[in-house]
Design an enzyme around this catalytic site. Sequence first.
Site, PDB file in Angstrom:
ATOM      1  N   THR A  97      58.844 -50.639  87.241  1.00  0.00           N
ATOM      2  CA  THR A  97      57.811 -50.754  86.203  1.00  0.00           C
ATOM      3  C   THR A  97      58.162 -49.871  85.003  1.00  0.00           C
ATOM      4  O   THR A  97      58.867 -48.868  85.156  1.00  0.00           O
ATOM      5  CB  THR A  97      56.431 -50.331  86.752  1.00  0.00           C
ATOM      6  OG1 THR A  97      55.536 -50.090  85.675  1.00  0.00           O
ATOM      7  CG2 THR A  97      56.494 -49.054  87.575  1.00  0.00           C
ATOM      8  N   ASP A  98      57.621 -50.221  83.839  1.00  0.00           N
ATOM      9  CA  ASP A  98      57.830 -49.370  82.656  1.00  0.00           C
ATOM     10  C   ASP A  98      57.079 -48.042  82.788  1.00  0.00           C
ATOM     11  O   ASP A  98      57.350 -47.091  82.061  1.00  0.00           O
ATOM     12  CB  ASP A  98      57.410 -50.101  81.365  1.00  0.00           C
ATOM     13  CG  ASP A  98      55.912 -50.362  81.276  1.00  0.00           C
ATOM     14  OD1 ASP A  98      55.215 -50.291  82.313  1.00  0.00           O
ATOM     15  OD2 ASP A  98      55.430 -50.649  80.152  1.00  0.00           O
ATOM     16  N   GLU A  99      56.130 -47.980  83.747  1.00  0.00           N
ATOM     17  CA  GLU A  99      55.312 -46.760  83.857  1.00  0.00           C
ATOM     18  C   GLU A  99      56.116 -45.558  84.325  1.00  0.00           C
ATOM     19  O   GLU A  99      55.650 -44.422  84.209  1.00  0.00           O
ATOM     20  CB  GLU A  99      54.121 -46.997  84.803  1.00  0.00           C
ATOM     21  CG  GLU A  99      53.216 -48.104  84.301  1.00  0.00           C
ATOM     22  CD  GLU A  99      51.822 -48.115  84.907  1.00  0.00           C
ATOM     23  OE1 GLU A  99      51.368 -47.072  85.388  1.00  0.00           O
ATOM     24  OE2 GLU A  99      51.200 -49.189  84.873  1.00  0.00           O
ATOM     25  N   LYS A 154      56.557 -45.242  92.387  1.00  0.00           N
ATOM     26  CA  LYS A 154      57.444 -46.314  91.902  1.00  0.00           C
ATOM     27  C   LYS A 154      58.768 -45.715  91.405  1.00  0.00           C
ATOM     28  O   LYS A 154      59.826 -46.335  91.527  1.00  0.00           O
ATOM     29  CB  LYS A 154      56.775 -47.107  90.770  1.00  0.00           C
ATOM     30  CG  LYS A 154      55.643 -48.021  91.193  1.00  0.00           C
ATOM     31  CD  LYS A 154      56.058 -49.196  92.070  1.00  0.00           C
ATOM     32  CE  LYS A 154      56.869 -50.254  91.367  1.00  0.00           C
ATOM     33  NZ  LYS A 154      57.137 -51.415  92.258  1.00  0.00           N
TER      34      LYS A 154
HETATM   35  N1  LIG Z   1      51.116 -56.132  87.461  1.00  0.00           N
HETATM   36  C1  LIG Z   1      51.808 -55.499  86.523  1.00  0.00           C
HETATM   37  O1  LIG Z   1      51.398 -55.415  85.371  1.00  0.00           O
HETATM   38  C2  LIG Z   1      53.151 -54.906  86.843  1.00  0.00           C
HETATM   39  C3  LIG Z   1      53.954 -54.423  85.817  1.00  0.00           C
HETATM   40  C4  LIG Z   1      55.222 -53.896  86.106  1.00  0.00           C
HETATM   41  C5  LIG Z   1      55.651 -53.859  87.428  1.00  0.00           C
HETATM   42  N2  LIG Z   1      54.833 -54.331  88.412  1.00  0.00           N
HETATM   43  C6  LIG Z   1      55.347 -54.311  89.800  1.00  0.00           C
HETATM   44  O2  LIG Z   1      55.446 -55.664  90.216  1.00  0.00           O
HETATM   45  C7  LIG Z   1      55.182 -55.764  91.626  1.00  0.00           C
HETATM   46  C8  LIG Z   1      54.085 -56.769  91.857  1.00  0.00           C
HETATM   47  O3  LIG Z   1      52.904 -56.352  91.167  1.00  0.00           O
HETATM   48  P1  LIG Z   1      51.549 -57.208  91.287  1.00  0.00           P
HETATM   49  O4  LIG Z   1      50.698 -56.823  90.159  1.00  0.00           O
HETATM   50  O5  LIG Z   1      51.883 -58.619  91.521  1.00  0.00           O
HETATM   51  O6  LIG Z   1      50.947 -56.596  92.642  1.00  0.00           O
HETATM   52  P2  LIG Z   1      49.712 -57.059  93.520  1.00  0.00           P
HETATM   53  O7  LIG Z   1      48.951 -55.834  93.881  1.00  0.00           O
HETATM   54  O8  LIG Z   1      48.995 -58.199  92.895  1.00  0.00           O
HETATM   55  O9  LIG Z   1      50.416 -57.641  94.846  1.00  0.00           O
HETATM   56  C9  LIG Z   1      51.110 -56.828  95.753  1.00  0.00           C
HETATM   57  C10 LIG Z   1      51.424 -57.662  96.979  1.00  0.00           C
HETATM   58  O10 LIG Z   1      52.218 -56.863  97.867  1.00  0.00           O
HETATM   59  C11 LIG Z   1      51.720 -57.004  99.191  1.00  0.00           C
HETATM   60  N3  LIG Z   1      52.028 -55.770  99.926  1.00  0.00           N
HETATM   61  C12 LIG Z   1      51.534 -54.532  99.713  1.00  0.00           C
HETATM   62  N4  LIG Z   1      52.032 -53.666 100.600  1.00  0.00           N
HETATM   63  C13 LIG Z   1      52.873 -54.365 101.399  1.00  0.00           C
HETATM   64  C14 LIG Z   1      53.702 -54.017 102.497  1.00  0.00           C
HETATM   65  N5  LIG Z   1      53.733 -52.765 102.973  1.00  0.00           N
HETATM   66  N6  LIG Z   1      54.449 -54.985 103.086  1.00  0.00           N
HETATM   67  C15 LIG Z   1      54.404 -56.275 102.620  1.00  0.00           C
HETATM   68  N7  LIG Z   1      53.619 -56.655 101.593  1.00  0.00           N
HETATM   69  C16 LIG Z   1      52.867 -55.713 100.990  1.00  0.00           C
HETATM   70  C17 LIG Z   1      50.227 -57.224  99.022  1.00  0.00           C
HETATM   71  O11 LIG Z   1      49.634 -57.823 100.163  1.00  0.00           O
HETATM   72  C18 LIG Z   1      50.185 -58.109  97.780  1.00  0.00           C
HETATM   73  O12 LIG Z   1      50.284 -59.475  98.117  1.00  0.00           O
HETATM   74  C19 LIG Z   1      54.868 -54.358  92.088  1.00  0.00           C
HETATM   75  O13 LIG Z   1      56.029 -53.778  92.615  1.00  0.00           O
HETATM   76  C20 LIG Z   1      54.451 -53.634  90.807  1.00  0.00           C
HETATM   77  O14 LIG Z   1      54.690 -52.256  90.890  1.00  0.00           O
HETATM   78  C21 LIG Z   1      53.593 -54.849  88.162  1.00  0.00           C
END
Ligand SMILES: NC(=O)c1ccc[n+]([C@@H]2O[C@H](COP(=O)([O-])OP(=O)(O)OC[C@H]3O[C@@H](n4cnc5c(N)ncnc54)[C@H](O)[C@@H]3O)[C@@H](O)[C@H]2O)c1
Length: 338
Positions: free
Chosen positions: A127-129, A155
């Site tokens: 992530t950019d964070e 992260k």
């Molecule tokens: N949403 C954003 O704006 C954003 C931006 C940059 C990076 N990200 C990264 O992208 C990825 C996805 O983000 P998102 O917003 O879709 O997340 P989300 O919270 O919507 O979904 C996360 C998913 O991971 C599953 N999960 C959690 N722990 C688990 C484990 N131990 N084993 C298996 N599955 C597990 C959950 O059940 C869920 O389906 C993450 O790694 C996040 O850090 C998100």
Amino acid sequence: MNINSILITGGYGFIGSNFIRFLRKKLPDIKIYNLDKLTYAANIENLKDFEEDKNYIFVRGDIKDKSILEILYPKVDAIVHFAAETHVDRSIIAPGEFIMTEVYGTFNMLETMKNFKNIKLFLHISTDEIYGSIEKGSFKENSPLNPSSPYSASKTGADRLAYSYFKTFGLPVIIARPSNNYGPYQHVEKFIPLFITNALDNKELPLYGKGENVRDWLYVIDNCEALFLLLEKGKIGEAYNIGAKNEVKNIEIAKKIVNILGKDESLIKFVEDRKGHDLRYSVDWTKIKKLGWQPKKSFDEGLKETVEWYKNHRHWWEKVKRGEFSNFYKKYYKSEIQ
Ligand SMILES: NC(=O)c1ccc[n+]([C@@H]2O[C@H](COP(=O)([O-])OP(=O)(O)OC[C@H]3O[C@@H](n4cnc5c(N)ncnc54)[C@H](O)[C@@H]3O)[C@@H](O)[C@H]2O)c1
């Protein structure tokens, strides 16, 4: 790279489910394994249309469980690792699960991969964070990392572990660092869906601090395109920022949502700021641009479409708000692989 079979972790979450749908259109014949623990953040309705897809296999399991990885790894050529705890507010209240999932979970995935030479790529979703806040200018991939919430710190741990397994053990790792995503299928606890759904119900929109925080909003499908490009053309061992040139203050977003829905701005209520709230995130994404990607969706267009999606999917988000999925998952266990 030539992919016949891929493992997606966290595929029932927001970006993961959008990515699986995107991938299916791009590569109609590949086998897709979705390893998801089904935490409260997952939504099995996100991929309801995949139930009949013979080449889509859902496996309920935890990335911290080596035994499930050892069953799945021999079957796949590549991994896209989304699974994580993702809500910053929750990481402030209960950081433990973030450390376990992001840091230990990612370690477990990488460590297990050492024994599986068939896997040609581990695309790690960071992530950019992890860079922290920046007043002016934008972070490059080699800028110092300065995370400031338990979410971004864990992260960062995962990001650097992924790199260390490339550098130390030669694993084929690529790291993607996207900015804030928005679009369909995002959990209603997150800023944009929360504000849209509350406004639809004429409820207050709780805006942190003075609403001055700036994020670079990336439409989720643009992000999927960038990730797909990295699967095809990314260089092993490299990290890639993914941004959108859509830097907007939270207060402006709140007003835009209210205006799109024809509601009154008095719905916006300023509340005590989030602890340690980073003011501005900004990444320089020249590196992935040079590979041939750039975002297509303007923020105004993407936001309008997102508002429309939530308007038309009331049944989806009302269930989430009532916690129906979480209760269901506690009872439900379905795995097509034993
Ligand atoms: N949403 C954003 O704006 C954003 C931006 C940059 C990076 N990200 C990264 O992208 C990825 C996805 O983000 P998102 O917003 O879709 O997340 P989300 O919270 O919507 O979904 C996360 C998913 O991971 C599953 N999960 C959690 N722990 C688990 C484990 N131990 N084993 C298996 N599955 C597990 C959950 O059940 C869920 O389906 C993450 O790694 C996040 O850090 C998100």
